[in-house]
Design an enzyme around this catalytic site. Structure first.
Site, PDB file in Angstrom:
ATOM      1  N   GLY A   1     -13.009  -4.795  -3.537  1.00  0.00           N
ATOM      2  CA  GLY A   1     -14.140  -4.114  -2.912  1.00  0.00           C
ATOM      3  C   GLY A   1     -15.410  -4.253  -3.729  1.00  0.00           C
ATOM      4  O   GLY A   1     -16.498  -4.481  -3.191  1.00  0.00           O
TER       5      GLY A   1
ATOM      6  N   GLU B   1      -9.721   2.785   1.217  1.00  0.00           N
ATOM      7  CA  GLU B   1      -8.846   1.622   1.337  1.00  0.00           C
ATOM      8  C   GLU B   1      -7.861   1.808   2.485  1.00  0.00           C
ATOM      9  O   GLU B   1      -7.258   2.867   2.627  1.00  0.00           O
ATOM     10  CB  GLU B   1      -8.086   1.386   0.028  1.00  0.00           C
TER      11      GLU B   1
ATOM     12  N   ASN C   1       0.833  -1.192   0.000  1.00  0.00           N
ATOM     13  CA  ASN C   1       0.000   0.000   0.000  1.00  0.00           C
ATOM     14  C   ASN C   1       0.875   1.252   0.000  1.00  0.00           C
ATOM     15  O   ASN C   1       2.093   1.182   0.213  1.00  0.00           O
ATOM     16  CB  ASN C   1      -0.914   0.018   1.228  1.00  0.00           C
TER      17      ASN C   1
ATOM     18  N   ASN D   1      -7.883  -4.694  -9.126  1.00  0.00           N
ATOM     19  CA  ASN D   1      -7.407  -3.846 -10.223  1.00  0.00           C
ATOM     20  C   ASN D   1      -5.921  -4.070 -10.469  1.00  0.00           C
ATOM     21  O   ASN D   1      -5.460  -4.088 -11.614  1.00  0.00           O
ATOM     22  CB  ASN D   1      -7.670  -2.377  -9.906  1.00  0.00           C
TER      23      ASN D   1
ATOM     24  N   HIS E   1     -13.284  -6.488   3.943  1.00  0.00           N
ATOM     25  CA  HIS E   1     -14.136  -5.394   3.475  1.00  0.00           C
ATOM     26  C   HIS E   1     -15.371  -5.269   4.362  1.00  0.00           C
ATOM     27  O   HIS E   1     -15.953  -6.276   4.782  1.00  0.00           O
ATOM     28  CB  HIS E   1     -14.597  -5.640   2.039  1.00  0.00           C
TER      29      HIS E   1
ATOM     30  N   CYS F   1      -5.380  -7.318  -4.668  1.00  0.00           N
ATOM     31  CA  CYS F   1      -5.946  -6.125  -5.295  1.00  0.00           C
ATOM     32  C   CYS F   1      -6.486  -6.538  -6.661  1.00  0.00           C
ATOM     33  O   CYS F   1      -5.730  -6.984  -7.522  1.00  0.00           O
ATOM     34  CB  CYS F   1      -4.886  -5.038  -5.446  1.00  0.00           C
TER      35      CYS F   1
ATOM     36  N   CYS G   1     -11.675  -0.071  -6.501  1.00  0.00           N
ATOM     37  CA  CYS G   1     -11.137  -1.194  -5.725  1.00  0.00           C
ATOM     38  C   CYS G   1     -11.808  -2.459  -6.244  1.00  0.00           C
ATOM     39  O   CYS G   1     -13.023  -2.636  -6.077  1.00  0.00           O
ATOM     40  CB  CYS G   1     -11.408  -1.010  -4.236  1.00  0.00           C
TER      41      CYS G   1
END
Length: 288
Positions: free
Chosen positions: A233, A221, A64, A75, A172, A73, A230
């Site tokens: 997410g 995030e 991060n 994406n 989440h 992740c 996200c």
């Protein structure tokens, strides 16, 4: 050190080819913080190394923007798939990528330019098998009673919200609300992220239902703040929508940076995510 800046729905990361570039493990968190800075660094939501792997085709090692290690992740993993194909590291249009011990399988849509049939083309879209959602509070983790955290009350800064918690390899909390666009996320986001009922902190999605097949979402995030998208997410949101009987199992999730198509296949208990991946620019860092 050479790097490539890439983004999926505006969720942008700095990608480093771990086959060619070698950074000491203990230096990576500091490097992630420095390079992610949008004023003094390259700028991004974090730093991702693309490494060799014995258990999959490639490894995604992700940090991060604050230097903390991230498990997954959506994406980011799509961009890894585009990177390895576009750079000739694989010829396969179905690949596996491992991140923090989790293996994901990705199908690549390769586009060839008109009149250039002899060229191998570039990846424009990636469909990811994101695996089965984890609903057990102990495994997410979230400190609530019962075997699921669905429509659970949570008190944040004196206001009660209702949350549905899902792990898609990372934790989440999905909050259904109205007026998502006007939400002052920079004010309330940190209080959700660091709430005592989340032992490992939390990614929080604020979701407005548009219709049975479409939702709008903003996300805070952990370790980064608000991002334009996200992927994990969006997957958690699709699962939470079905658990709360708000949408169909296949939905379009509208994010600040674009749209993702998410499907929760109940029969297989697998979540599939389809979305774009794009290369922004390449560069070189002079000093590490």
């Amino acid at each position: 050190m050479k790097f490539t800046k890439m983004q999926g729905c505006g969720n942008d990361y700095i990608y480093v080819n771990g086959f060619d570039e070698h950074v000491l493990q203990e230096e990576k968190p500091k490097l992630a913080r420095r390079l992610s800075d949008r004023h003094f660094g390259v700028g991004g939501d974090g730093l991702i190394f693309i490494n060799p792997s014995k258990e999959a085709d490639f490894e995604m090692e992700m940090y991060n923007a604050d230097g903390s290690r991230a498990e997954m992740c959506g994406n980011g993993i799509r961009c890894v798939a585009k990177y390895v194909y576009d750079n000739g590291m694989t010829d396969k249009e179905r690949i596996s990528i491992v991140s923090a011990g989790q293996i994901k399988y990705l199908d690549l849509t390769v586009e060839k330019k008109a009149g250039r049939a002899q060229e191998r083309g570039e990846v424009s879209l990636v469909r990811v098998n994101m695996g089965s959602p984890v609903l057990s509070p102990a495994q997410i983790p979230v400190l609530v009673s019962g075997d699921r955290a669905v429509d659970e009350p949570i008190l944040v800064e004196g206001k009660e919200y209702r949350m549905t918690c899902v792990s898609m390899g990372n934790p989440h909390a999905v909050i259904f609300t109205k007026g998502v666009k006007e939400l002052k996320l920079e004010q309330i986001g940190p209080f959700f992220e660091n709430h005592p009922c989340f032992p490992n902190r939390i990614n929080t999605e604020f979701v407005e239902i548009i219709d049975r097949k479409t939702v709008s979402m903003r996300v805070w995030e952990r370790g980064t703040g608000e991002t334009l998208a996200c992927g994990t997410g969006a997957c958690a949101v699709a699962v939470a929508c079905v658990l709360n009987q708000l949408t169909e199992p296949s939905i379009t999730v509208k994010l600040l940076g674009g749209e993702l198509m998410i499907e929760w296949d109940h029969e297989q208990n697998l979540v599939y995510m389809t979305g774009p991946a794009a290369t922004v620019f390449e560069g070189e860092v002079k000093e590490l």
